[in-house]
Design a protein around this motif. Sequence first.
Motif, PDB file in Angstrom:
ATOM      1  N   GLY A 134       0.822  -1.204   0.000  1.00 58.34           N
ATOM      2  CA  GLY A 134       0.000   0.000   0.000  1.00 58.34           C
ATOM      3  C   GLY A 134       0.857   1.255   0.000  1.00 58.34           C
ATOM      4  N   VAL A 135       1.926   1.246   0.799  1.00 57.14           N
ATOM      5  CA  VAL A 135       2.855   2.380   0.828  1.00 57.14           C
ATOM      6  C   VAL A 135       3.501   2.559  -0.542  1.00 57.14           C
ATOM      7  N   GLY A 364       9.432   6.582  -0.145  1.00 57.21           N
ATOM      8  CA  GLY A 364      10.129   6.097  -1.316  1.00 57.21           C
ATOM      9  C   GLY A 364       9.563   6.591  -2.634  1.00 57.21           C
ATOM     10  N   HIS A 365      10.032   5.978  -3.717  1.00 55.01           N
ATOM     11  CA  HIS A 365       9.664   6.388  -5.074  1.00 55.01           C
ATOM     12  C   HIS A 365       8.464   5.631  -5.618  1.00 55.01           C
ATOM     13  N   GLY A 366       8.079   4.517  -5.014  1.00 56.62           N
ATOM     14  CA  GLY A 366       6.913   3.793  -5.493  1.00 56.62           C
ATOM     15  C   GLY A 366       7.246   2.429  -6.073  1.00 56.62           C
ATOM     16  N   ALA A 367       6.234   1.571  -6.146  1.00 57.02           N
ATOM     17  CA  ALA A 367       6.401   0.189  -6.600  1.00 57.02           C
ATOM     18  C   ALA A 367       6.904   0.132  -8.030  1.00 57.02           C
ATOM     19  N   PHE A 391      16.098  -5.366   0.878  1.00 52.55           N
ATOM     20  CA  PHE A 391      16.068  -4.243   1.810  1.00 52.55           C
ATOM     21  C   PHE A 391      16.357  -2.924   1.097  1.00 52.55           C
ATOM     22  N   VAL A 392      17.317  -2.947   0.167  1.00 54.47           N
ATOM     23  CA  VAL A 392      17.592  -1.741  -0.627  1.00 54.47           C
ATOM     24  C   VAL A 392      16.395  -1.410  -1.503  1.00 54.47           C
ATOM     25  N   LEU A 401       9.227   3.687   5.860  1.00 54.64           N
ATOM     26  CA  LEU A 401       7.933   3.124   6.249  1.00 54.64           C
ATOM     27  C   LEU A 401       7.688   1.792   5.544  1.00 54.64           C
ATOM     28  N   GLY A 402       7.897   1.753   4.239  1.00 54.95           N
ATOM     29  CA  GLY A 402       7.701   0.507   3.503  1.00 54.95           C
ATOM     30  C   GLY A 402       8.676  -0.571   3.924  1.00 54.95           C
ATOM     31  N   LEU A 403       9.937  -0.183   4.170  1.00 56.25           N
ATOM     32  CA  LEU A 403      10.941  -1.151   4.614  1.00 56.25           C
ATOM     33  C   LEU A 403      10.572  -1.734   5.971  1.00 56.25           C
ATOM     34  N   PHE A 404      10.111  -0.896   6.889  1.00 59.88           N
ATOM     35  CA  PHE A 404       9.713  -1.377   8.216  1.00 59.88           C
ATOM     36  C   PHE A 404       8.568  -2.384   8.105  1.00 59.88           C
TER      37      PHE A 404
END
Length: 499
Positions: A134-135, A364-367, A391-392, A401-404
């Motif tokens: 979602g993020v 981030g920049h998005g999916a 992770f990168v 947020l997305g990584l967490f």
Amino acid sequence: MSTTVAAITSGRRATSAAVAWIAVVAVLSVAAAARPSLAFGAVGAVLLAAAWRWPAAALQVGALASLIVRPSLDMFSERRLGAGPFTGEPAVVFGSGMLLLGIVLLFRRGREGLRAWPDRSLFRAHVWLAATYGVLFLAGWRLYGAVGLGAGIRELARIGSIVSAFFILWWWLEGDPARTKKAWLALSIGAIPPIVVALWQLRTGTGFLEPGDIVRIQGTFSHPNSMGQFLATLVLIVVAGVPRSRGRDRLWRLAVAVGLSLLVALTYSRTAILVLATGLIALLLLQVRLGKRAVLRSVAVVAVFALLGWIVAGGFVRQRFSDVSFGSAAVQGALAGASENSFTWRLINWAGLIRLGLAHPVMGHGAGMTTQLNPVVNENSGVPFNAHDDFVRFFFEGGLLGLFCYVVYGALLCRWAVRRPAAAGLGVGAALLAMFFLTAGTTELSLHTANQYTLYALLALAATSGAAGVRGREAPALSLQQQSDERHRQPDEEADQHR
């Protein structure tokens, strides 16, 4: 007289059905010639209607297809410049069908009062997975408009198809725990084409060609890394069951594990070799909760397997790790996009993506934007490289947020897997721990769709493998399923009686 009338009526019905069938085929043929997407949509709608009418048959077809067919589809796909997010490749069509089938059957089960998830802990893990994507979806849409929206929808559909395949398989297994043996057989059948193609590539030298005339087997997968991780997972599943087996079964398992390990080495995939090594260590540590005797048995099994594996494949492993380079030549090749075969290349790639990611550190920049914005481009295909590290990738595409969210999802999924009582749970749990965390995300598990299908299938099997021995625990679900079947059977029987 009545017999003659019945025969005439039956003949008319058959003629009408034949005419209708010819008309449908003709319409679909014209539609396919004029606009293929329209024909596919019509066929898909008919199949989904059939799935709603006959959910038991749809479950079986979907479950077996995900086990047997999906591992072989990537060989018909191609990653190239200009390919849009919805390119009609077999793997994409299969995933779309699996997603829609899962949605239809989910609504059908909800209507009948049947549960969707095995338990709350697995549901909580996937809440975090949904939050992760979602993020990524919102970030890409916000920053890059239609391009980010399209890439985000594709990623949501891809992940949704994987989870949907898990649902379908688990629902099918839940209906009758005895189906677990059929599912294991189907999984084994699905592994045959990749292995046969890999052996053919080894024999003919037609695999993935590396600089230095090294031919890496990749089977039916898109890259040797995918093939290696697929095989490493199977090795861990087989080895996990060795301590609980006896006699010839134990020797057979060891022989299969060693043979698959040789194929892992022949993929020349460093990440797959690391997955196998760290997965075996995780498998040993997971045995601690089963007692000292289980640990000793597992240590003996792993030691024997490691010795045999090194004797058979040690030379290939040494060869693959001998060319890890850090010199100036590797740096120049990495900057030019000429090679992704060095650890130096990975460091440069990661550093560049992290610097770009700091421009949007929160979301981030998005999916899917890694392969749109990465300045390091593959000189052969013209496509920007992936991150080569989960992770990168999730930091670049989803920010902190997305990584967490992704890390929490991975931790909860691994925890759920290792708590399954069956040996399959330990095996898939060890594989997940290795791919998520013990290899520091370098496997890029999140992008290996075929392997995710396999891992989720193993999760479904781990959830139901012990069910045959504890039928009482599954009785409520089975009772509901039987009631559902009975409700659908009664109208058909009444109609037969009226006819």
